[in-house]
Design a protein around this motif. Structure first.
Motif, short mmCIF file in Angstrom:
data_model
loop_
_atom_site.label_atom_id
_atom_site.label_comp_id
_atom_site.label_asym_id
_atom_site.label_seq_id
_atom_site.Cartn_x
_atom_site.Cartn_y
_atom_site.Cartn_z
N ASN A 147 -1.82 -4.75 -1.69
CA ASN A 147 -1.54 -6.08 -2.24
C ASN A 147 -0.11 -6.54 -1.92
O ASN A 147 0.49 -7.30 -2.67
N GLY A 148 0.43 -6.11 -0.78
CA GLY A 148 1.82 -6.43 -0.42
C GLY A 148 2.12 -7.91 -0.38
O GLY A 148 3.23 -8.34 -0.72
N SER A 149 1.14 -8.73 0.01
CA SER A 149 1.39 -10.18 0.07
C SER A 149 1.64 -10.72 -1.33
O SER A 149 2.46 -11.64 -1.51
N SER A 192 -2.52 6.10 5.12
CA SER A 192 -3.87 5.58 5.35
C SER A 192 -3.87 4.52 6.45
O SER A 192 -2.93 3.74 6.57
N SER A 193 -4.95 4.47 7.22
CA SER A 193 -5.06 3.43 8.25
C SER A 193 -5.81 2.20 7.75
O SER A 193 -6.23 1.35 8.54
N LEU A 194 -5.96 2.08 6.43
CA LEU A 194 -6.49 0.82 5.87
C LEU A 194 -5.44 -0.28 6.06
O LEU A 194 -4.26 -0.01 6.25
N HIS A 195 -5.90 -1.54 5.99
CA HIS A 195 -5.00 -2.69 6.12
C HIS A 195 -4.63 -3.24 4.74
O HIS A 195 -5.35 -3.04 3.75
N SER A 196 -3.53 -3.99 4.71
CA SER A 196 -3.23 -4.80 3.54
C SER A 196 -4.32 -5.86 3.39
O SER A 196 -4.98 -6.22 4.37
N TYR A 197 -4.51 -6.35 2.16
CA TYR A 197 -5.54 -7.38 1.95
C TYR A 197 -5.24 -8.62 2.78
O TYR A 197 -6.14 -9.30 3.26
N ILE A 238 -0.19 0.03 5.48
CA ILE A 238 0.16 0.22 4.06
C ILE A 238 0.73 1.63 3.88
O ILE A 238 0.13 2.49 3.24
N PHE A 239 1.93 1.83 4.42
CA PHE A 239 2.51 3.16 4.54
C PHE A 239 2.81 3.83 3.20
O PHE A 239 3.03 5.03 3.15
N GLN A 240 2.89 3.06 2.11
CA GLN A 240 3.24 3.67 0.82
C GLN A 240 2.10 3.59 -0.19
O GLN A 240 2.33 3.81 -1.39
N GLU A 241 0.90 3.30 0.28
CA GLU A 241 -0.24 3.19 -0.64
C GLU A 241 -0.67 4.55 -1.20
O GLU A 241 -1.02 4.68 -2.37
#
Length: 577
Positions: free
Chosen positions: A269-271, A555-560, A566-569
């Motif tokens: 949810n970085g945005s 994780s290689s998931l993307h931000s929403y 998302i290096f700190q998820e």
């Protein structure tokens, strides 16, 4: 001409004088006569000297012919061009021109700031950054997750005689000399920003005239902030009501610069995080005014049209499936270290028939490549660059000759000629970029049509109003796990230069200096030696970006929003070995 500019991917974009065979800082302008350690020791770093194919040194002519042969081996859609952003000069993009024109696949998305940028664009309608020249006029500077001693040292002289607030899980050098320091829990930034807006409203501290003109939905946003349970959230994120009162007392009615780092948005949810910080700035009425605003990571190419053909099919830079391609051309990047989920990347790229590496330094990716082509450093070629923290456009004049390496333009010119693709002269492209600049009275060139005070005429949304969040996600975490922080190191620039080899922990976690430990996430694990750092919260693990193995954990998931890494998820556990 002996003037050029630093090529590195950094906020400062320093101007350089090359004199007596030495790199020196320009004394005037934003560079202020000093350089960072990376530039001071730049020529001491060993660069790749010769091309090689399958481990055997070859000539540059042989390397170029081999590259042509590898490109011809498969169909056009079996070729991937993966370009990093380790060098920020504008001519780096000329390779895109060849590969896009040829019909190859390029990349999109970001390993850096994409989620935050998406949040800024959703709220403001565009990403226009508060430049250094305006931060200099501020009365209060909030360093929100930004560590200027490491990432933007030319910001430091501007902080003199200002009130400084630092919000950061790590007690940085700036925190130790600040007027107010909040050692916030990682991922607590969104909730803190929402609560600051809420209490600003309760204390009747909002800029009502500004809100009436540019943010008429502010009342709805205030209602949204009431979904946060004050005591429970403050206890969780390590902030007190007194802290909130102290921040508001310092900023109300003042010229305030909120200077954000990218760490606050390295999450799904970085945005939303950056947009909530923007909302607090909007409630204070900071936009469009001298000495006030939010500085994040602006678009270095704002108000500049690319002369290169970049229309191409694209795949994500975050979770690229390299094995879908027969030939992968990697330029100025080290995806085997810097992409998330390194184990997946290593496995996937091992299935690629031909990996070509084009860059300055040896690293994990050059070791895995069958064909290695050394690039020329910035001292041996002409180029031009801009910045994402100021508006200067700086010519980069060639300083000396070398037989080592090849420039991005010369490599692209060779390929375009071999494959019958039109390409203009290097001078034509550099003149094209210069046409987007204007010379100021101080003699320096600046990007024309960039606003020195962004958003003076309102936001760039359809109705010129700020668009507030209408919902948000709160992170649910397990207390037995630790937050992973992947800040930039003072010794390296990601995987360039002197890379870190340790994990940093608070001594209260029970480990000792030099212990070998295993750090584990749901994605993977890495073994590192412990360094004790009691400037860290005791619920955090700090592993600097560029440390070998750190991205085994990510994780290689993307931000929403924003197609960002998302290096700190991921949260982690630390085990003794």
């Amino acid at each position: 001409m002996n003037n050029t500019a630093c090529p590195l991917d950094c906020y400062d974009a320093c101007e350089i004088i090359y004199e007596d065979h030495k790199i020196k800082a320009k004394k005037s302008g934003h560079t202020r006569g000093f350089l960072c350690p990376h530039l001071n020791h730049y020529e001491k770093n060993q660069q790749i000297q010769s091309p090689r194919y399958k481990g055997v040194e070859i000539s540059m002519d042989e390397a170029l012919l081999k590259l042509k042969e590898l490109i011809e081996l498969g169909e056009k859609n079996e070729i991937l061009h993966y370009r990093g952003s380790g060098n920020f000069a504008l001519m780096q993009g000329v390779t895109d021109h060849f590969f896009a024109s040829y019909g190859a696949t390029l990349t999109e998305g970001s390993l850096c700031d994409g989620a935050g940028e998406a949040g800024i664009i959703e709220g403001r309608g565009s990403n226009k950054n508060m430049p250094l020249s305006q931060i200099a006029k501020s009365e209060v500077v909030i360093l929100w997750g930004r560590n200027p001693h490491t990432t933007s040292s030319h910001l430091l002289p501007l902080l003199k005689d200002k009130q400084i607030v630092v919000i950061d899980p790590v007690k940085t050098k700036a925190a130790k000399i600040s007027d107010l320091y909040i050692q916030i829990q990682p991922r607590g930034d969104l909730e803190l920003a929402m609560l600051l807006s809420r209490f600003l409203h309760i204390e009747h501290g909002c800029d009502e005239q500004f809100l009436e003109e540019y943010a008429s939905e502010a009342e709805d946003f205030y209602e949204l902030t009431q979904n946060i349970r004050i005591k429970a959230v403050l206890d969780k994120i390590g902030v007190t009501l007194g802290d909130i009162g102290d921040i508001l007392a310092m900023v109300k009615g003042k010229k305030v610069a909120i200077v954000c780092g990218i760490g606050v948005q390295k999450y799904r949810n970085g945005s939303e995080v950056i947009r909530a910080i923007d909302a607090f700035a909007t409630n204070l009425g900071l936009f469009g005014k001298e000495g006030s605003g939010v500085a994040y990571l602006g678009n270095s190419k704002e108000a500049i049209e690319s002369p290169f053909n970049t229309k191409a099919k694209r795949v994500s830079k975050v979770d690229t499936k390299f094995s879908d391609f027969k030939t992968v051309f990697i330029q100025g990047a080290n995806p085997l270290s810097q992409m998330p989920n390194s184990s997946r990347v290593v496995s996937d790229i091992s299935k690629v028939e031909n990996v070509v590496y084009f860059g300055l330094y040896e690293n994990e990716t050059s070791e895995a490549a069958s064909l290695v082509i050394p690039a020329k450093s910035f001292l041996y070629k002409n180029d031009i660059r801009t910045s994402y923290s100021h508006n200067a456009m700086i010519s980069m004049h060639k300083q000396k000759d070398t037989d080592i390496g090849i420039s991005e333009y010369d490599l692209s010119k060779f390929l375009c000629k071999e494959f019958g693709i039109e390409i203009k002269s290097e001078d034509d492209y550099i003149k094209h970029f210069k046409n987007f600049s204007v010379q100021n009275i101080d003699g320096a060139f600046y990007v024309e049509n960039r606003e020195d005070i962004p958003y003076k005429e309102g936001f760039d949304t359809d109705d010129n109003e700020f668009v507030f969040l209408d919902e948000f996600e709160v992170h649910d975490y397990k207390e037995e796990k630790l937050f992973l922080i992947t800040s930039k190191s003072p010794k390296s620039l990601n995987s360039q230069f002197n890379r870190e080899e340790n994990v940093y922990l608070n001594s209260s976690l029970g480990f000792a200096e030099g212990d070998l430990v295993e750090i584990e996430s749901s994605v993977g694990n890495v073994k590192l030696k412990v360094k004790i750092n009691n400037d860290l919260r005791n619920d955090c693990v700090l592993i600097y970006s560029g440390t070998k193995g750190v991205n085994n954990l990510t994780s290689s998931l993307h931000s929403y929003e924003g197609k960002n890494a998302i290096f700190q998820e991921e949260m982690v556990v630390v085990k003794s070995i």
